[in-house]
Design a protein around this motif. Sequence first.
Motif, mmCIF file in Angstrom:
data_model
loop_
_atom_site.group_PDB
_atom_site.id
_atom_site.type_symbol
_atom_site.label_atom_id
_atom_site.label_comp_id
_atom_site.label_asym_id
_atom_site.label_seq_id
_atom_site.Cartn_x
_atom_site.Cartn_y
_atom_site.Cartn_z
ATOM 1 N N ASP A 188 0.774 -1.057 0.077
ATOM 2 C CA ASP A 188 0.017 -0.013 -0.095
ATOM 3 C C ASP A 188 0.875 1.188 0.045
ATOM 4 O O ASP A 188 1.222 1.571 0.990
ATOM 5 C CB ASP A 188 -0.875 0.102 1.131
ATOM 6 C CG ASP A 188 -1.704 1.201 1.424
ATOM 7 O OD1 ASP A 188 -2.002 1.728 0.322
ATOM 8 O OD2 ASP A 188 -2.124 1.286 2.454
ATOM 9 N N LYS A 223 1.101 4.219 4.598
ATOM 10 C CA LYS A 223 -0.026 4.995 4.847
ATOM 11 C C LYS A 223 0.187 6.112 6.033
ATOM 12 O O LYS A 223 0.006 7.158 6.214
ATOM 13 C CB LYS A 223 -1.227 4.292 5.011
ATOM 14 C CG LYS A 223 -2.611 5.217 5.191
ATOM 15 C CD LYS A 223 -3.548 4.042 5.107
ATOM 16 C CE LYS A 223 -4.976 4.844 4.979
ATOM 17 N NZ LYS A 223 -6.115 3.906 5.086
ATOM 18 N N SER A 263 -4.047 1.578 -3.022
ATOM 19 C CA SER A 263 -4.785 0.733 -2.181
ATOM 20 C C SER A 263 -6.379 0.669 -3.059
ATOM 21 O O SER A 263 -7.161 -0.303 -2.728
ATOM 22 C CB SER A 263 -5.349 1.694 -0.978
ATOM 23 O OG SER A 263 -5.564 3.158 -1.638
ATOM 24 N N THR A 307 -2.039 -7.255 2.814
ATOM 25 C CA THR A 307 -1.236 -5.816 2.699
ATOM 26 C C THR A 307 -0.091 -6.099 3.368
ATOM 27 O O THR A 307 0.136 -6.014 4.730
ATOM 28 C CB THR A 307 -2.248 -4.740 3.232
ATOM 29 O OG1 THR A 307 -3.451 -4.824 2.022
ATOM 30 C CG2 THR A 307 -1.482 -3.550 2.886
ATOM 31 N N SER A 362 2.869 -0.929 4.058
ATOM 32 C CA SER A 362 2.284 0.059 3.915
ATOM 33 C C SER A 362 2.979 1.533 4.383
ATOM 34 O O SER A 362 3.779 1.363 5.425
ATOM 35 C CB SER A 362 0.749 0.164 4.607
ATOM 36 O OG SER A 362 -0.001 1.667 4.372
#
Length: 365
Positions: A97, A122, A103, A117, A120
């Motif tokens: 991600d 994020k 995403s 996932t 990531s």
Amino acid sequence: MSRVYNFSAGPSMLPESVLKKAASELTDYRGTGQSVMEMSHRSKAYKGIIENTEALVRELMAVPSNYKVLFLQGGASLQFAMVPMNLRKKGKAAYVDTGVWASKAAKEAKKWLEVDTIASSKDAGYSFIPEVKKVDGDYDYLHITLNNTIMGTKWEYLPETGSIPLVSDISSCVLSEPLDVSKFGLLYAGAQKNLAPAGVTLVIIREDLITDSPVENTPAMLRYDIHVENGSMYNTPPCYSIYMMGLVLEWIKENGGLPEVTRRNKEKAALLYDYLDASSCYHATAQKGSRSLMNVPFLTKETDPEKADAINKKFVAEAAEAGLVNLAGHRLVGGMRASIYNAMPVDGVKALIAFMDKFAAENLK
Ligand code: PMP
């Protein structure tokens, strides 16, 4: 009116000489008395066009002979679904991600298989590419978004996946620098950034991944095997966009090929990042080590959100008046973003830097 420097993330600039060539052939394609827009996709003339475009993709990207090249529709977004529908075997895939498009790809895949996932960024506002050196496990494939158009990050290395096919969305970095196709099971790219006008999606798939039994009830239009069997002509292909892709690829070839494109892209990106890194008024949002060559998001050093918003709007409006258009950041992240794809000349980046300097002197000191 003279042409502007268009910093749009896509659809984006096409080389002016390509547009002129297309214009010169618009009503009569090479003595056929027809426009490519009017031509039967089964005609001899059109067969020549699609074959030429495929040959140029293969040549410029050094596509190995055990890969098929497809020209599909539905944009990169449809590949978010076609990949899991066609590559599902055991029923689980790994995704990294790294931003909005990554995403979205994972979200779509969840309709067809289990998604892990595995990393990531994020929590850091997607400002870097997380470290994923090696992947093993019971995965049908690993999906990465090689260049993240909105956050302006790119993978500087490829994860080692052993026998797990590596699948990548290369929409915003295709043909911007060399890529070893043999490291991937499948690559896909919407055309409207580095390849052609919108309407065609380039897919490059390794032959052993083409299956005649994708998930149950997969519509014919969403099956790679059917598109392969029909040479991208199961139905009417996006004829004109494929023709334009051919012209863009010829332009790359005539201008020094991928090595020269890469050199220019590195020069443009270095000019802009060096300026941003040295500036006391602006800064780049992507972290060093993960920075895109194609999309450069940046902010002013104004920290008050309301004042920053007003400054950004002023920047974008005044830049447009100066002939530098589409510099607003993506609506989800704000700020500014300069997309400097293959067709953006070095002079366009120099003009942007000169404008940034002037704007800073007048508004940011
Ligand atoms: N992936 C990436 C990396 C993108 O930048 C975009 C579009 N900006 C998409 C996917 C979606 O592409 P399309 O509009 O062709 O579906």
